[in-house]
Scaffold this motif. Structure first.
Motif, PDB file in Angstrom:
ATOM      1  N   ARG A  62       1.016  -1.252  -0.038  1.00  0.00           N
ATOM      2  CA  ARG A  62       0.096  -0.057  -0.126  1.00  0.00           C
ATOM      3  C   ARG A  62       1.016   1.211  -0.238  1.00  0.00           C
ATOM      4  O   ARG A  62       1.642   1.376   0.689  1.00  0.00           O
ATOM      5  CB  ARG A  62      -0.872   0.017   1.253  1.00  0.00           C
ATOM      6  N   LEU A  63       0.574   2.133  -0.839  1.00  0.00           N
ATOM      7  CA  LEU A  63       1.381   3.444  -1.015  1.00  0.00           C
ATOM      8  C   LEU A  63       0.609   4.693  -0.368  1.00  0.00           C
ATOM      9  O   LEU A  63      -0.565   4.653  -0.546  1.00  0.00           O
ATOM     10  CB  LEU A  63       1.542   3.638  -2.595  1.00  0.00           C
ATOM     11  N   GLU A  64       1.403   5.183   0.516  1.00  0.00           N
ATOM     12  CA  GLU A  64       0.832   6.331   1.183  1.00  0.00           C
ATOM     13  C   GLU A  64       1.425   7.555   0.797  1.00  0.00           C
ATOM     14  O   GLU A  64       2.520   7.600   0.807  1.00  0.00           O
ATOM     15  CB  GLU A  64       0.573   6.179   2.721  1.00  0.00           C
ATOM     16  N   LEU A  65       0.657   8.622   0.460  1.00  0.00           N
ATOM     17  CA  LEU A  65       1.143   9.839  -0.013  1.00  0.00           C
ATOM     18  C   LEU A  65       0.781  10.984   1.032  1.00  0.00           C
ATOM     19  O   LEU A  65      -0.492  11.292   1.374  1.00  0.00           O
ATOM     20  CB  LEU A  65       0.727  10.238  -1.310  1.00  0.00           C
ATOM     21  N   VAL A  66       1.766  11.574   1.747  1.00  0.00           N
ATOM     22  CA  VAL A  66       1.517  12.728   2.480  1.00  0.00           C
ATOM     23  C   VAL A  66       2.188  13.913   2.274  1.00  0.00           C
ATOM     24  O   VAL A  66       3.220  14.071   1.605  1.00  0.00           O
ATOM     25  CB  VAL A  66       1.828  12.303   3.984  1.00  0.00           C
ATOM     26  N   GLY A  67       1.315  15.158   2.204  1.00  0.00           N
ATOM     27  CA  GLY A  67       1.885  16.339   2.150  1.00  0.00           C
ATOM     28  C   GLY A  67       1.857  16.605   0.416  1.00  0.00           C
ATOM     29  O   GLY A  67       3.024  17.605   0.250  1.00  0.00           O
ATOM     30  N   GLU A  68       0.956  16.253  -0.078  1.00  0.00           N
ATOM     31  CA  GLU A  68       1.111  16.370  -1.727  1.00  0.00           C
ATOM     32  C   GLU A  68       1.084  17.848  -1.956  1.00  0.00           C
ATOM     33  O   GLU A  68       1.380  18.023  -3.024  1.00  0.00           O
ATOM     34  CB  GLU A  68      -0.017  15.505  -2.364  1.00  0.00           C
ATOM     35  N   ASP A  69       0.418  18.844  -1.134  1.00  0.00           N
ATOM     36  CA  ASP A  69       0.343  20.066  -1.370  1.00  0.00           C
ATOM     37  C   ASP A  69       1.503  20.727  -1.220  1.00  0.00           C
ATOM     38  O   ASP A  69       1.545  21.992  -1.470  1.00  0.00           O
ATOM     39  CB  ASP A  69      -1.014  20.671  -0.722  1.00  0.00           C
ATOM     40  N   THR A  70       2.535  20.046  -0.622  1.00  0.00           N
ATOM     41  CA  THR A  70       3.657  20.990  -0.616  1.00  0.00           C
ATOM     42  C   THR A  70       4.463  21.508  -1.663  1.00  0.00           C
ATOM     43  O   THR A  70       4.732  20.458  -2.697  1.00  0.00           O
ATOM     44  CB  THR A  70       4.665  19.819   0.476  1.00  0.00           C
ATOM     45  N   GLU A  71       4.766  22.771  -1.792  1.00  0.00           N
ATOM     46  CA  GLU A  71       5.349  23.146  -2.905  1.00  0.00           C
ATOM     47  C   GLU A  71       6.738  23.386  -2.910  1.00  0.00           C
ATOM     48  O   GLU A  71       7.421  23.837  -1.761  1.00  0.00           O
ATOM     49  CB  GLU A  71       4.613  24.830  -2.970  1.00  0.00           C
ATOM     50  N   MET A  72       7.457  23.150  -4.191  1.00  0.00           N
ATOM     51  CA  MET A  72       8.658  23.313  -4.285  1.00  0.00           C
ATOM     52  C   MET A  72       9.226  23.941  -5.636  1.00  0.00           C
ATOM     53  O   MET A  72       8.160  23.787  -6.510  1.00  0.00           O
ATOM     54  CB  MET A  72       9.376  22.000  -3.973  1.00  0.00           C
ATOM     55  N   ASP A  73      10.316  24.309  -6.069  1.00  0.00           N
ATOM     56  CA  ASP A  73      10.531  24.998  -7.273  1.00  0.00           C
ATOM     57  C   ASP A  73      10.632  23.905  -8.285  1.00  0.00           C
ATOM     58  O   ASP A  73      10.850  22.761  -8.048  1.00  0.00           O
ATOM     59  CB  ASP A  73      12.211  25.538  -7.121  1.00  0.00           C
ATOM     60  N   LYS A  74      10.049  24.444  -9.388  1.00  0.00           N
ATOM     61  CA  LYS A  74       9.748  23.440 -10.489  1.00  0.00           C
ATOM     62  C   LYS A  74      11.145  22.641 -10.920  1.00  0.00           C
ATOM     63  O   LYS A  74      11.264  21.703 -11.310  1.00  0.00           O
ATOM     64  CB  LYS A  74       9.196  23.921 -11.676  1.00  0.00           C
ATOM     65  N   THR A  75      12.195  23.506 -10.785  1.00  0.00           N
ATOM     66  CA  THR A  75      13.679  22.959 -11.377  1.00  0.00           C
ATOM     67  C   THR A  75      14.125  21.754 -10.265  1.00  0.00           C
ATOM     68  O   THR A  75      14.645  20.952 -10.641  1.00  0.00           O
ATOM     69  CB  THR A  75      14.928  24.092 -11.457  1.00  0.00           C
TER      70      THR A  75
END
Length: 702
Positions: free
Chosen positions: A385-398
């Motif tokens: 099972r894969l859990e994804l946490v903090g998907e809305d965390t933003e970072m530079d595209k590069t």
């Protein structure tokens, strides 16, 4: 009227790849034996849009393949077929193949359609009712000539259904049909089933529809087989929003078993003009070498609006300063200072807003992993099972683009070597389903990404023995758990008993570490044997700009990242203690902080007596990845936001330095890399200790 569509292709590719992500996500969310109509409809719409646009741009391989895929999806929408694992897997393979074909078209290459033909046969076998992909033909090479004959275009079948308002817009169907007759020999059937009684008929409303076959040579000598789909659609381009148009290729009669597979969508085929198409002109050959594809980024319109407002404020401030400059005198000095402060504030706000434009949620990087886990769990025979946490965390595209490969490698390691098989997990008292978690969050001025699993964990003794065997450490070395775990990142280091094509714990992790460090980040490992492992990656939010503290050492000005500074203080000689290997620590309250002299580390100044340096130097306490050191500097200057320039691009990689910048006075200043400095200082201390041990041993022998 021909329209050059090259300007729209890049947008189409981006939207198509997003559509493929939607299809993949939907398929992964489907359960074996159950059909969620909402998900199926989302997948169908994405496939339909890709097929329509592909036909519009002349990407016939994609249009043909996607059309067959649509037939299977349509059965699922109508409840004629359940979404069993066989269907889900073949549809996932189809998504991969469409992505491959689209990538070839994007690079202006001729797509390799061999795999697409094999998958198409599997889809048709399922679509025909067998429900078993194993029934798909395996003798592709023997049937090449037969397939070539089947794919020979004979003509075109057209279905033209005007909307009720077509006549009101001034268009005449008869003129359109007469134009079609110039493209080949035409036979036509008019359907009038929608005609109302005469008394109820509206003379301005169209009730008729036509089915037309362009097949053979007309009186002018034009062969319908030589007609391109684009020529047909060009005739209807002025009524594309007032009609439904279907264009299908006519091909040689196929075998009965193939006919049962359904109406195979042929190259260029397209349905529902309103939903998918745009005006198209004849394709023009483009033999130029493929140019570098421009990269784009999607930005929230609120951010654009805020940026425009800030530019407006900047223009007002600029106008004010311009008026002050026209007849300036000393009585206006205070207003000038206020204006300059306002200009600085506006510039900083615009800079921050522009940097936010480059920020993207890390979900763009995380979205690839559900498919990877799905495929590898089946291949490895594990329940994961894969859990994804903090998907809305933003970072530079590069930064996000460059972290993709390291994340893929770490996740594959966790799946292959971290998690146990279901029977072993049950024997250990664990749930048979293993868990891999991807977690992202902000910490100070950095972004932290964790890849964790609840599997075997790392065997400290096994790692130590392997390190001794490889000559990386000695049996007499006393190492912490963290130091032993970091052996995984040595080149070629692996404890895997069997090698696989998926991963090898340690093989390639040196590349992962190098890639992360090239971004100014670092990676560390925590593990508990029998409970699991956590890989933690720390990265800067952006590679373009940083807030820095200017400091001076031996007359040289350096930039220290402001977010790494804990505090600064005047050195108290009484708080210094000496350790083995000429190392010194500073007692700060209840903690002992290792002291690092930048002058000695970079060898930039003359050798000074230690006592002299301690009395005149300042100590700057910095932190990176839960490690603290004290940097000995001569002076602290002001704080400044600087633009980062790569040393590696313009010169070469220098240990302890992450880049350079140009200050306001035009001078070049080097930017300190805290993780690199910690590593360098540790290495220098270890070398000094080893030298002292060797010297003492020689003295005892003498």
């Amino acid at each position: 009227m021909a329209v050059d569509l090259d300007q729209f292709k890049q947008i189409f590719f981006e939207e198509s790849f997003e559509g493929l992500e939607t299809m993949e996500t939907g398929l992964l969310g489907m359960t074996d034996g159950e059909t969620n109509l909402d998900i199926v409809n989302d997948i169908f719409r994405a496939a339909h849009s890709i097929k329509g646009g592909s036909a519009t741009f002349g990407f016939t391989a994609v249009a043909s393949f996607t059309h067959v895929m649509e037939g299977l999806l349509d059965e699922m929408r109508e409840g004629k077929r359940q979404a069993d694992q066989t269907v889900i897997n073949i549809l996932l393979e189809s998504v991969d193949e469409i992505r491959t074909l689209m990538t070839a078209y994007q690079n202006r290459e001729d797509p390799d359609t061999d795999q697409a033909q094999l998958l198409q046969q599997k889809l048709e076998a399922i679509f025909g009712g067998s429900g078993n992909t194993a029934a798909a033909p395996e003798k592709e090479s023997a049937n090449k000539s037969e397939a070539a004959e089947e794919n020979r275009l004979l003509g075109w079948h057209i279905e033209f259904t005007p909307h009720d308002n077509l006549l009101i817009t001034g268009n005449d169907p008869a003129l359109l049909l007469s134009e079609l007759a110039y493209l080949g020999k035409m036979t036509m059937v008019m359907e009038d089933g929608a005609l109302p009684p005469f008394t109820e008929m509206n003379p301005e409303q169209c009730y008729l529809r036509w089915k037309i076959d362009l097949l053979g040579v007309n009186d002018e000598g034009t062969d319908a087989a030589q007609t391109e789909e684009a020529q047909i659609r060009e005739i209807f381009e002025w009524v594309e929003d007032e009609c439904d148009l279907v264009v299908k290729g006519i091909y040689p009669e196929r075998k009965a078993s193939d006919r049962r597979a359904g109406d195979r969508r042929q190259p260029g085929q397209l349905e529902d003009r309103r939903q998918s198409d745009r005006r198209i002109g004849p394709r023009r050959p483009d033999d130029k070498a493929p140019a570098a594809q421009p990269t784009t980024i999607r930005v929230d319109t609120n951010r654009i609006d805020a940026l425009i407002d800030m530019v407006g404020e900047l223009v007002i401030t600029q106008s004010m300063l311009g008026q002050l400059g026209e007849d300036f005198d000393m009585s206006k000095l205070s207003r000038l200072k206020e204006g300059l402060e306002e200009l600085e504030r506006n510039s900083r706000e615009i800079q921050d807003a522009v940097m936010k434009v480059r920020m993207q949620p890390i979900s763009f990087a995380f979205n690839r992993f559900p498919r990877m886990v799905h495929d590898l769990s089946q291949k490895l025979g594990k329940k994961i099972r894969l859990e994804l946490v903090g998907e809305d965390t933003e970072m530079d595209k590069t930064v996000m683009e460059k972290i993709n490969d390291p994340l893929v490698h770490l996740v594959r390691n966790s799946l292959d070597h971290g998690l146990e098989t279901p029977d072993k997990r049950i024997a250990k008292g664990k749930d048979e389903e293993g868990v891999v978690c991807l977690k992202a969050y902000h910490q100070g001025g950095s972004i932290v990404v964790e890849v964790s699993d609840d599997g075997n964990g790392l065997d400290r003794n096994k790692l130590f023995a392997k390190g001794v065997e490889r000559g990386l450490i000695k049996e007499t070395d006393v190492l912490t758990d963290e130091q032993i775990y970091m052996l995984l990142f040595a080149a070629g280091f692996s404890t895997a008993e069997t090698l696989s094509d998926i991963s090898g714990r340690g093989v390639g992790l040196d590349v992962v570490r190098r890639n992360i460090e090239s971004l100014g980040g670092n990676v560390d490992v925590r593990s508990v044997l029998g409970e699991g492992t956590v890989f933690t990656i720390r990265l800067p939010l952006t590679l373009a700009v940083l807030d820095g503290q200017l400091l001076k050492v031996d007359g040289q000005t350096y930039v220290l990242p402001l977010n790494s500074i804990i505090e600064s203080l005047q050195i108290d000689p009484n708080a210094i203690s000496s350790l083995a290997g000429d190392a010194e620590v500073y007692q700060l309250r209840d903690a002992y902080i290792p002291m690092v002299s930048l002058s000695e580390l970079f060898a930039t100044g003359e050798e000074k007596p230690r006592g002299e340096k301690k009395h005149c130097a300042l100590l700057v306490i910095v932190e990176w990845a839960d490690k603290r050191i004290g940097l000995m500097v001569d002076d602290l200057l002001g704080q400044q936001q600087v633009v980062i320039k790569s040393l590696e691009t313009n010169y070469e990689r220098v240990p302890g330095l992450s880049g350079a910048t140009i200050l306001g006075d035009g001078t070049v200043s080097l930017i300190l890399d805290i993780s690199g400095i910690i590593e360098m200082s540790t290495r220098v201390r270890e070398q000094a200790m080893n030298t002292r041990r060797a010297t003492g041993k020689r003295n005892r022998v003498a």
